[in-house]
Design an enzyme around this catalytic site. Structure first.
Site, PDB file in Angstrom:
ATOM      1  CB  SER A 241      42.665  39.692  35.416  1.00 21.60           C
ATOM      2  OG  SER A 241      42.902  40.785  36.309  1.00 21.60           O
TER       3      SER A 241
ATOM      4  N   PRO B   5      34.125  37.544  35.004  1.00 22.95           N
ATOM      5  CG  PRO B   5      34.222  38.259  33.374  1.00 22.95           C
ATOM      6  CD  PRO B   5      33.539  38.728  33.822  1.00 22.95           C
ATOM      7  CD  GLU B   6      36.334  41.272  35.737  1.00 25.65           C
ATOM      8  OE1 GLU B   6      36.204  42.404  35.330  1.00 25.65           O
ATOM      9  OE2 GLU B   6      35.842  40.256  35.920  1.00 25.65           O
ATOM     10  CG  LEU B   7      39.916  33.795  39.224  1.00 23.24           C
ATOM     11  CD1 LEU B   7      40.947  34.670  39.328  1.00 23.24           C
ATOM     12  CD2 LEU B   7      39.730  33.455  40.102  1.00 23.24           C
TER      13      LEU B   7
ATOM     14  CG  PHE C  72      40.540  36.914  31.152  1.00 21.47           C
ATOM     15  CD1 PHE C  72      40.827  38.184  31.789  1.00 21.47           C
ATOM     16  CD2 PHE C  72      39.081  36.823  31.153  1.00 21.47           C
ATOM     17  CE1 PHE C  72      40.409  39.301  31.705  1.00 21.47           C
ATOM     18  CE2 PHE C  72      38.570  37.888  31.165  1.00 21.47           C
ATOM     19  CZ  PHE C  72      39.005  39.124  31.401  1.00 21.47           C
TER      20      PHE C  72
END
Length: 236
Positions: free
Chosen positions: A136, A130-132, A134
């Site tokens: 990143s 899920p980093e993209l 937030f």
């Protein structure tokens, strides 16, 4: 700190369980270090099962620690990549590592699955990077997905930042099989014990060979495979 990781040994097989169920087994510094210690203590195991206590496998790196303004100073330069080093310890461990994915494996949790040699998943498991969402790039979950999945499957995980089901993960080859939730640990033990029946040197060489052969072209891979086979026969 020792309670952060639970270890159960049965002969040549060890089960290692992340034990922060109230935090969905998010990886704190303390848990990361303890997991690495536990793996170091299990050098004689032929197979290691990795799983989580509670409803989640691992919700990724504990971001609450990073909200502390003194986080970087407290961590220190030498420990700044603690989770990367722990993942490398999983991947390079001489034992065959089987992930028993009992629930969501998100971010660092999915990376832990990717670092394992085999994976059995509960029907309740989900997998995501899920980093993209937030802002990143998923440094470890994204890069490890590229090594384990077809390019467009990895791209879907990264670009959508949405988790996929256990059934999709099996279809993509992220896990080897999906079982009913209540049968997960039993199946993981069954698989691990069947692998542990083989000689330890042969298992260690096979694990290393599979990792290294994937980076070679066809001809070189076959030539190297012959050499590894001859070496393991001499050790038998």
């Amino acid at each position: 700190m020792s309670d952060l990781v639970l270890v159960e040994e049965r002969g040549d097989v060890a089960l290692v369980a992340l034990n922060r169920p109230d935090k969905r087994n998010a990886i704190s510094r303390a848990l990361s270090f303890r997991l690495r210690e536990a793996l170091a203590e299990l050098q004689r195991a032929k197979v290691v099962i990795l799983t989580g206590e509670g409803p989640a496998f691992c919700a990724g790196v504990d971001l609450t620690e990073r909200r502390d303004p003194n986080w970087a100073d407290a961590l220190g330069v030498d420990d700044a990549q603690h989770w990367l080093e722990t993942l490398q310890a999983v991947h390079r461990h001489p034992a065959v590592v089987v992930a028993a994915v009992n629930g969501p494996a998100i971010g660092g949790g999915m990376t832990l699955v990717n670092a394992s040699d085999l994976a059995v998943a509960s029907e309740r498991a989900t997998f995501g990077a899920p980093e993209l969402s937030f802002g990143s790039f998923p440094a470890l979950s994204g890069s490890s997905a590229v090594k384990r999945l077809l390019p467009k499957h990895a791209a879907q995980l990264v670009f959508t930042a949405r988790p996929v089901s256990a059934a999709t993960a099996e279809r993509w080859g992220l896990v080897n099989e999906v079982v009913e939730h209540d049968a997960l640990r039993e199946r993981a033990w069954e698989l691990a014990e069947s692998i542990a029946a083989w000689e330890a040197p042969a298992l260690a060489f096979a694990k290393r060979a599979l990792d290294e052969l994937a980076a070679l072209d066809w001809s070189r891979a076959l030539e190297q495979g012959v050499l590894v086979s001859a070496l393991t026969r001499r050790l038998a």
